[in-house]
Scaffold this active site. Sequence first.
Site, PDB file in Angstrom:
ATOM      1  CG  ASP A  51      -1.624  -1.262   1.586  1.00  0.00           C
ATOM      2  OD1 ASP A  51      -1.894  -1.869   0.519  1.00  0.00           O
ATOM      3  OD2 ASP A  51      -1.736  -1.750   2.688  1.00  0.00           O
ATOM      4  CD  GLU A 225      -8.524  -3.609  -1.213  1.00  0.00           C
ATOM      5  OE1 GLU A 225      -9.376  -3.553  -0.026  1.00  0.00           O
ATOM      6  OE2 GLU A 225      -7.763  -4.280  -1.428  1.00  0.00           O
TER       7      GLU A 225
END
Length: 353
Positions: A51, A225
Amino acid sequence: MTSYRHSFLITLLASSLALTACKDDKPAPYVPNAPTNSTTFKNPLLPAGPDPWVYRKDNTYYYMSTTGGDITIRKTAKMSELASGVSTVVWTPQQAGINQRDLWAPELYSFDGKWYIYYSADPFCCAGHRVHVLENASADPTTGTWVYKGRIASPNQDLWAIDGTVLEQNGKRYLIWSGHEIEATSEQRLYISEMSNPWTLVGPRVQLSKPDFSWETIGDPDVNEGPEILKHGDKTFLVYSASHCSTDDYALGMLTASATADPMLPSSWTKTPTPVFTKNPANQAYGPGHNGFFQSKDGTEDWIIYHANPQTGQGCGNQRSPRIQKFTWNADGTPNFGTPVALGTELKKPSGE
């Protein structure tokens, strides 16, 4: 952010970050980032970094990624030399007397003379993860004191939420995140809500996207997401990750709106029916996703940063390494991210480095 669905075991890694999703994960092969000459570099930038996020202020880049147990900022003047940047743990919930676990996907911003970090964490209540906000008044976000401002959620709709990112449009700020429609579901959808200040939402949350296409529904649960904003010309792009991170088919999708449209109206956004960035097994890029964007130091080039696994079947763990590559623009003004470049390939450094 990736939707982990696991309780992570935090371990120390000799090189940097720590987050392990399962006991039998094998160490990712690491290609040293030392360039063969002064004009090139190689991916990955670090051996691990799920991420990844990059924020530039003045001549400094600030890099963040999921570590699981704390929030860390790595500071560098050159993105191609991220590995040599100074890494600082700026906040842990234990130090603040706050009970949280599984800290994911931090993002750093500078608003109104202060720094803010949005991150996802499980506060041991309320059916799991929420988006949380930290504030720092120091000129340098790696110094000073980070103050916990609390959970950020829509009034009367405080449901499971991760991957908060900020959109600034038409003189207003909006939080966009991945969440559940109702508490009983596990499907992840993208929502938006207007902000009255950097830690408060006002009004309703509005759904912008849900997993509709077959390429968004691989693995369990179905996932949209990791929303990220990219602006170019008269368009605003919302680039997001789809399908579950446990699969090799985690990929990027995209919504497009006018740069002057009301982003709270679902009709302002058009969803691209095909993924815009997908796996490349030949180049050791499985499950590429949860990206960010930055410009070269001289402002002439656009770059994407993303994570990917070097081998098949590695899923949501710490094998995911941060990688960067330059991208271009199509004639219609949409981004062309190309395909993930091969590990160990010599790439020209971002212009100005």
